[in-house]
Motif scaffolding. Sequence first.
Motif, PDB file in Angstrom:
ATOM      1  N   ALA A  31       0.843  -1.119   0.100  1.00 22.35           N
ATOM      2  CA  ALA A  31       0.224   0.068  -0.088  1.00 22.35           C
ATOM      3  C   ALA A  31       0.927   1.098   0.055  1.00 22.35           C
ATOM      4  O   ALA A  31       0.498   2.350  -0.683  1.00 22.35           O
ATOM      5  CB  ALA A  31      -0.876  -0.091   1.171  1.00 22.35           C
ATOM      6  N   LYS A  32       1.955   1.183   0.551  1.00 17.17           N
ATOM      7  CA  LYS A  32       2.693   2.536   0.718  1.00 17.17           C
ATOM      8  C   LYS A  32       3.844   2.469  -0.284  1.00 17.17           C
ATOM      9  O   LYS A  32       4.462   3.643  -0.715  1.00 17.17           O
ATOM     10  CB  LYS A  32       3.603   2.290   2.132  1.00 17.17           C
ATOM     11  CG  LYS A  32       2.942   2.865   3.376  1.00 17.17           C
ATOM     12  CD  LYS A  32       3.625   2.654   4.481  1.00 17.17           C
ATOM     13  CE  LYS A  32       4.895   3.814   4.541  1.00 17.17           C
ATOM     14  NZ  LYS A  32       4.584   4.834   4.969  1.00 17.17           N
ATOM     15  N   GLY A  33       3.995   1.477  -1.103  1.00 14.02           N
ATOM     16  CA  GLY A  33       5.113   1.419  -2.095  1.00 14.02           C
ATOM     17  C   GLY A  33       6.518   1.303  -1.360  1.00 14.02           C
ATOM     18  O   GLY A  33       7.242   2.143  -1.728  1.00 14.02           O
TER      19      GLY A  33
ATOM     20  N   ALA B  17       1.175   6.511   7.519  1.00 17.35           N
ATOM     21  CA  ALA B  17       0.147   6.181   6.584  1.00 17.35           C
ATOM     22  C   ALA B  17       0.297   6.853   5.220  1.00 17.35           C
ATOM     23  O   ALA B  17      -0.702   7.364   4.732  1.00 17.35           O
ATOM     24  CB  ALA B  17      -1.292   6.367   7.203  1.00 17.35           C
ATOM     25  N   ASN B  18       1.342   7.272   4.676  1.00 17.09           N
ATOM     26  CA  ASN B  18       1.603   7.996   3.621  1.00 17.09           C
ATOM     27  C   ASN B  18       2.358   7.150   2.608  1.00 17.09           C
ATOM     28  O   ASN B  18       2.823   5.937   2.968  1.00 17.09           O
ATOM     29  CB  ASN B  18       2.488   9.161   3.957  1.00 17.09           C
ATOM     30  CG  ASN B  18       4.158   8.772   4.364  1.00 17.09           C
ATOM     31  OD1 ASN B  18       3.832   8.155   5.726  1.00 17.09           O
ATOM     32  ND2 ASN B  18       4.975   8.500   3.453  1.00 17.09           N
ATOM     33  N   THR B  19       2.103   7.426   1.209  1.00 16.41           N
ATOM     34  CA  THR B  19       2.987   6.917   0.315  1.00 16.41           C
ATOM     35  C   THR B  19       4.489   7.039   0.292  1.00 16.41           C
ATOM     36  O   THR B  19       4.832   7.990   1.062  1.00 16.41           O
ATOM     37  CB  THR B  19       2.683   7.395  -1.043  1.00 16.41           C
ATOM     38  OG1 THR B  19       1.122   7.351  -1.392  1.00 16.41           O
ATOM     39  CG2 THR B  19       3.377   6.714  -2.326  1.00 16.41           C
TER      40      THR B  19
ATOM     41  N   VAL C 103       5.301  15.025  14.186  1.00 17.94           N
ATOM     42  CA  VAL C 103       6.662  14.559  13.547  1.00 17.94           C
ATOM     43  C   VAL C 103       6.614  12.986  14.187  1.00 17.94           C
ATOM     44  O   VAL C 103       6.248  12.874  15.424  1.00 17.94           O
ATOM     45  CB  VAL C 103       8.030  15.315  13.672  1.00 17.94           C
ATOM     46  CG1 VAL C 103       8.218  16.503  12.907  1.00 17.94           C
ATOM     47  CG2 VAL C 103       8.154  15.583  15.188  1.00 17.94           C
ATOM     48  N   GLU C 104       7.481  12.214  13.414  1.00 22.24           N
ATOM     49  CA  GLU C 104       7.254  10.751  13.919  1.00 22.24           C
ATOM     50  C   GLU C 104       8.067  10.443  15.075  1.00 22.24           C
ATOM     51  O   GLU C 104       9.047  11.468  15.554  1.00 22.24           O
ATOM     52  CB  GLU C 104       8.031   9.712  12.848  1.00 22.24           C
ATOM     53  CG  GLU C 104       7.374   9.869  11.448  1.00 22.24           C
ATOM     54  CD  GLU C 104       7.653  11.043  10.595  1.00 22.24           C
ATOM     55  OE1 GLU C 104       8.466  11.917  11.112  1.00 22.24           O
ATOM     56  OE2 GLU C 104       7.724  10.994   9.421  1.00 22.24           O
ATOM     57  N   SER C 105       7.815   9.484  15.927  1.00 23.33           N
ATOM     58  CA  SER C 105       8.526   9.110  17.158  1.00 23.33           C
ATOM     59  C   SER C 105       9.979   9.252  16.946  1.00 23.33           C
ATOM     60  O   SER C 105      10.685   8.966  15.937  1.00 23.33           O
ATOM     61  CB  SER C 105       8.052   7.678  17.676  1.00 23.33           C
ATOM     62  OG  SER C 105       8.506   6.913  16.623  1.00 23.33           O
TER      63      SER C 105
HETATM   64 MG    MG Z   1       7.392   7.093   7.694  1.00 23.38          MG
END
Ligand code: MG
Length: 380
Positions: A87-89, A176-178, A211-213
């Motif tokens: 799904a994300k490629g 949850a991004n491409t 921003v991510e963990s």
């Molecule tokens: Mg990421």
Amino acid sequence: MQESEKLGTGAHTRAFAAGACFYGKEKESMNTKIIKLASCGCAGDEALLEAAQILRCGGLVAFPTETVYGLGANALDEDAAKKIYAAKGRPSDNPLIAHISRMDELPVLAAEIPEAAGRLARRFWPGPLTMIFKKQSRVPDGTTGGLDTVAVRMPSDPVANRLIQLAGVPVAAPSANTSGRPSPTRAEHVVEDMDGKIELILDGGEVGIGVESTIVDVSGEVPMLLRPGAVTLEMLRETLGRVDVDPAIEGPLAEGVRPKAPGMKYRHYAPRAEMLLVEGEAERVAAYINHEAKKAKEAGRRVGIICTEESRRLYPEGILEVIGSRSHEETVAHNLFAVLRELDEKAVDCIFSESFSEDRLGQAIMNRLCKAAGYHIVQV
Ligand code: MG
Ligand code: AMP
């Protein structure tokens, strides 16, 4: 493996074990259901029960966390994890973070829990901190990208936490991004990238941090920071004393050097336009950006400028995006990815961005901006 042997044998797990699984079948394209959650963030459990059922049956659900939106699948189910990559490629050597909701779920994934991890967990879990442990053999290679370690986080967002609890399995959930695009901080961003590719999107509005963990490897002798986030290096050192920093955080890697977090080698967070990060004293930065923006416009290019509340009056031209306030860096982290997506939306050809000091949360902000700019940085 029997359902009951999997993580979590609570009432919910048993209740679901009996349910038929309609999800998780290979499909070219599917109807993605979107459920808006109540603004209290506590959603009637109905939506979360449906989401948990999808996860347990090997399907994909996007959900809000306090960092960014995650794309969840059962972390112990290799086939489900594979669907995340599709799904994300996402390149298959870029491992996933497994999310848990309670401390007693950690030993299911981690073979050893070092003392440093206990101290970090007590201070920062649930919250925006991921730790890398030696993995239990039950964690499939499909989740860890073939590594003998596993990344684990316990999110504090009430929707994320409740969903994981109801699913009764650890939930692998990358952003949850491409792959390569800016991480999603609103459900609309997830819809842009994932519509038709996953079963369900839980819309919980805007995330908090943006921003991510933070990722810390606690599997070796000395804890090592692999990705900066809202739990800052200063906070980690306050808790643990010595914490080393993976060189991959500080700049582009030399040819052939492998970062400890495999994902750090890929171009990330990237807007479609080419981006230049400008470092220096505020007035000089503005003068340089205005000069370059004018030249670019004369050459027929659409220009985006990323500035702050404090500096917006310095830019008379260009498509201005105010990323936040320097006196509240949390606002910069919060808006960062949305601003990059906004500039994509406005179809700019080039982006000039101000830069930030690299202490505390600034380290995470600059790490994302540098990567978004492909380390295209100029000092003025
Ligand atoms: Mg990421
Ligand atoms: P994302 O899920 O998109 O936020 O990315 C997860 C990040 O965690 C990537 O940069 C991965 O390389 C990193 N990661 C996940 N598992 C491990 C692991 N076992 N060891 C080191 N880094 C990891």
